[in-house]
Design a protein around this motif. Structure first.
Motif, PDB file in Angstrom:
ATOM      1  N   ASP A  62       1.447   0.327   5.302  1.00  0.00           N
ATOM      2  CA  ASP A  62       1.636   1.200   4.154  1.00  0.00           C
ATOM      3  C   ASP A  62       3.004   1.853   4.145  1.00  0.00           C
ATOM      4  N   ALA A 101      -4.807   1.687   8.472  1.00  0.00           N
ATOM      5  CA  ALA A 101      -3.780   0.922   7.755  1.00  0.00           C
ATOM      6  C   ALA A 101      -2.912   0.081   8.679  1.00  0.00           C
ATOM      7  N   ILE A 103       0.857  -1.185   0.000  1.00  0.00           N
ATOM      8  CA  ILE A 103       0.000   0.000   0.000  1.00  0.00           C
ATOM      9  C   ILE A 103       0.894   1.236   0.000  1.00  0.00           C
TER      10      ILE A 103
END
Length: 161
Positions: free
Chosen positions: A153, A149, A8
């Motif tokens: 990420d 997240a 990500i």
């Protein structure tokens, strides 16, 4: 997570930065390299048919433009996001993810996603399916994004590089 590659990329931006131009340019470069891309970016009012006001999304796979804005009347002060339009855009995104593209681009992690709504399920599906995701994150939502997240990420500046 040491040694594990993040799939990500969170592109952090503020109001003066043009996240959709950055994402559209990136998508174009990927396609030019022969890669498949799915996702949603803000529609271009100058070039996309069916553009409604300033709140419409363009599906990168089909090119379909979906209005996510509802008219609340002249004196309304509430959120103009149309949940039905966002659900329609999410369905298009899900079709794109199911096709197993090389990369998914999503223009914005906003308030609805921070609340677990909007495109939150589709973002999670990218993670579950192992599909690389590039997502725009407004700086005002960075704390909510970080909670969402969970450190999976890599955070990037809003630039073509």
């Amino acid at each position: 997570m040491s040694g594990e590659q993040h799939r990500i990329a969170a592109v952090l931006y503020d109001r003066r930065e043009r996240i959709d131009a950055v994402l559209a340019g990136f998508a174009g470069r990927l396609v030019a390299e022969g890669r498949t891309v799915a996702g949603l970016i803000e529609a271009d009012p100058a070039g996309d048919a069916c553009f409604v006001r300033d709140m419409a999304l363009k599906d990168l796979g089909s090119g379909e433009v979906v209005s996510i804005c509802q008219d609340l009347g002249a004196n309304a002060t509430g959120c103009r996001i149309d949940p039905r339009g966002l659900a329609q855009a999410g369905a298009l995104l899900r079709v794109g993810i199911d096709a197993r593209p090389d990369c998914v681009l999503i223009n914005k992690f906003g308030k609805m996603e921070a609340d677990g709504l909007g495109l939150a399920d589709e973002i999670g599906l990218c993670v579950a399916e192992g599909v690389p995701l590039v997502i725009g994150v407004p700086r005002r939502f960075v704390d909510a994004w970080n909670a969402f997240a969970g450190g999976l990420d890599t955070q990037l500046a809003c630039s073509a590089a």
